[in-house]
Design an enzyme around this catalytic site. Structure first.
Site, short mmCIF file in Angstrom:
data_model
loop_
_atom_site.label_atom_id
_atom_site.label_comp_id
_atom_site.label_asym_id
_atom_site.label_seq_id
_atom_site.Cartn_x
_atom_site.Cartn_y
_atom_site.Cartn_z
N SER A 10 84.95 63.61 7.05
CA SER A 10 83.65 63.35 5.86
C SER A 10 82.42 63.18 6.69
O SER A 10 81.49 62.89 5.96
CB SER A 10 84.00 61.97 5.05
OG SER A 10 83.88 61.07 6.00
N TYR A 44 83.68 57.18 -1.30
CA TYR A 44 84.15 56.11 -0.15
C TYR A 44 83.28 55.74 0.71
O TYR A 44 83.66 54.52 1.11
CB TYR A 44 85.43 56.99 0.34
CG TYR A 44 85.59 57.28 1.72
CD1 TYR A 44 86.39 56.21 2.63
CD2 TYR A 44 85.15 58.37 2.44
CE1 TYR A 44 86.54 56.56 3.97
CE2 TYR A 44 85.21 58.50 3.84
CZ TYR A 44 86.03 57.69 4.23
OH TYR A 44 86.10 57.67 5.72
N ASP A 92 94.81 56.26 13.44
CA ASP A 92 95.75 55.22 13.00
C ASP A 92 95.12 53.91 12.50
O ASP A 92 95.45 52.83 12.33
CB ASP A 92 96.49 54.68 14.32
CG ASP A 92 95.71 54.18 15.33
OD1 ASP A 92 94.45 54.13 15.34
OD2 ASP A 92 96.12 53.83 16.46
N THR A 123 89.50 56.32 17.82
CA THR A 123 88.52 56.21 18.67
C THR A 123 87.32 55.21 18.18
O THR A 123 86.71 55.87 17.52
CB THR A 123 87.74 57.30 19.28
OG1 THR A 123 88.56 58.27 18.80
CG2 THR A 123 87.68 57.17 20.72
N ASP A 205 63.68 35.41 -20.05
CA ASP A 205 63.43 37.01 -20.10
C ASP A 205 62.29 37.26 -21.07
O ASP A 205 62.45 38.07 -22.00
CB ASP A 205 64.73 37.87 -20.33
CG ASP A 205 64.62 38.97 -20.01
OD1 ASP A 205 63.85 39.67 -19.52
OD2 ASP A 205 65.56 39.72 -20.70
C1 SPV Z 1 68.24 43.55 -18.84
O1 SPV Z 1 69.25 43.73 -17.86
O2 SPV Z 1 67.31 42.78 -18.52
C2 SPV Z 1 68.02 44.36 -19.91
C3 SPV Z 1 69.32 44.95 -20.43
O3 SPV Z 1 67.08 44.71 -20.15
S1 SPV Z 1 69.66 43.99 -22.00
O4 SPV Z 1 69.77 42.23 -21.32
O5 SPV Z 1 70.68 44.31 -22.62
O6 SPV Z 1 68.29 43.75 -22.78
MG MG Z 2 65.45 43.67 -19.37
#
Ligand code: SPV
Ligand code: MG
Length: 432
Positions: A10, A44, A92, A123, A205
């Site tokens: 590879s 891989y 090996d 090696t 968030d």
């Molecule tokens: C995140 O991971 O912040 C996303 C996806 O925006 S979700 O949480 O499903 O909105």
């Molecule tokens: Mg998000």
């Protein structure tokens, strides 16, 4: 009649170790070298710096090599059955450990037709490790890393991305591998989720973690990894700001940003319509996509538009209209999100979307419909599967459990069984 000999490679750099094993293999008979296809190498090891044709050419010119053939998968089964060599040659280094299932399968297949396995000492030289380290660090250079996602999309029917929210989780996504007889699997890319980046910082968030902080997280991940990065760009913010964000991410070597068609205070999609969330109107979001695309300096970076119609109960027709408009505005991909327990909604969307658009990559995030598997997605018009939050969701309960055990027992001993040993943690990340 001369015996036939088969050997797989590879590598994209030939060194003395390779010459040595080829010489020894050629002494046993007429040597065929199976060069692994790009997809198999990416699965891989790491994405090859030289494509299959180039790597094949390296070996085709070597003394002792009678012919070079393409080997589609890391598993030896198919090529052994196809070429039925009298002798399979291997180092090996697969007697024990992760590659052992491949060896067991190879022996089983060789036995079935009377073939033989010959193993030469592998090696290991400091210089060879050095070459590999240089290759690895090249892969992390922004200009090399950035274009990798597009290349993977050309190469693989389905690209997988796993969330990373700091250096350690970046390393997990970079290094985690599953070995089995048919080959090896690893994640192709990383997702820097707004949810996980915020959660790791103890913040909600809601686009509260600002771009500078997000950039620090991305940089931390980049410093220790080489895989392509997809950034969750939330709503993209103001159109004027989004152009700068795109430029910053592109310059860093990020491969794609995904922005969602919401406006106002952004809430996590998995909350759905239980909280107030407003979808952006189509023309405004198209303008944002176009502004992001116009600020690009390379052809590598992807601006992906995320559609929240299912999340907000607007249905398939709305989602399809948005997808068409966003592609028209320049989106390099579409992410279709859903919080249903089954993939029906996203598969239904993909089927309809593909009636008119065969090329734009489609992204899904199977968090709530986690029973869906990667093989289930094949042939459904899906190109990228993002595992968006599983690492932080597994870490949090484990850490909370440890904290509670220590509080309960007033000592750490009872928690030890669930912990990595001190020796393992101090040697987990090698010094280089
Ligand atoms: C995140 O991971 O912040 C996303 C996806 O925006 S979700 O949480 O499903 O909105
Ligand atoms: Mg998000």
């Amino acid at each position: 009649m001369a015996k036939t000999v088969y050997l797989t490679t590879s590598t994209d750099t030939i060194h003395g170790g390779h010459i040595n094993i080829i010489k020894k293999a050629a002494e046993l008979g007429e040597l065929t070298v199976g060069v692994l296809a790009d997809e198999a190498v990416a699965g891989y090891k790491r994405y090859p710096l030289l494509c299959y044709e180039e790597r094949a050419a390296l070996f085709a010119g070597l003394k002792g090599v009678a012919r070079v053939v393409r080997q589609e998968s890391h598993g030896y089964r198919d090529c052994l059955l196809k070429y039925r060599p009298d002798i399979l040659v291997h180092g090996d280094d697969w007697l024990e450990g992760n590659l052992k299932p491949l060896r067991d399968e190879a022996i089983f297949v060789l036995d079935s037709y009377g073939g033989k396995l010959v193993e030469f000492p592998y090696t290991r030289k400091e210089q060879y490790d050095l070459i590999e380290n240089i290759r690895e660090s090249q892969a992390s250079i922004p200009d090399v890393r950035r274009g990798r996602l597009k290349k993977l999309l050309e190469l693989k029917p389905l690209v997988t991305a796993m969330e990373a929210h700091n250096g350690l989780t970046g390393l997990i996504v970079e290094k985690a591998k599953h070995f089995e007889a048919g080959g090896t699997r690893q994640f192709d890319a990383m997702w820097v989720s707004s949810l996980c980046d915020s959660t790791a910082k103890g913040k909600p968030d809601i686009e509260l973690v600002d771009l500078s902080s997000r950039v620090r997280t991305i940089d931390e991940i980049m410093e220790v990894t080489t895989k392509p990065i997809i950034v969750d760009g939330d709503t993209g913010g103001l159109l004027e700001h989004f152009s700068y964000t795109v430029r910053t991410l592109e310059r860093m070597g990020v491969s794609a940003v995904i922005i969602e068609d919401k406006t106002g205070l952004k809430r996590n999609s998995l909350l759905g319509d239980e909280v107030l969330q407003t979808q952006c109107d189509i023309p405004s979001f198209c303008d944002k996509i176009s502004a992001g695309k116009a600020s690009l300096k390379t052809k590598d970076f992807m601006v992906i538009a995320r559609i929240e119609s299912f999340i907000l109960g607007k249905g398939q027709e709305d989602a399809l209209a948005r997808a068409a408009a966003f592609v028209e505005a320049g989106a390099d991909g579409i992410m279709i999100h859903s919080r249903q327990k089954t993939p029906g909604e996203v598969f239904g969307f993909a089927e309809k979307f593909r009636e008119n658009n065969k090329i734009t990559p489609l992204v899904i995030v199977p968090s709530s419909f986690s029973t869906v598997s990667e093989p289930d997605c094949l042939g459904k018009g899906i190109n990228i599967v993002i595992y968006a939050n599983q690492l932080i969701r597994s870490a949090f309960p484990a850490m909370m459990g440890t904290a509670q055990s220590i509080l309960k027992h007033q000592r750490a001993f009872e928690a030890e069984g669930d912990l990595m040993s001190i020796n393992e943690i101090i040697t987990l990340i090698p010094e280089r």
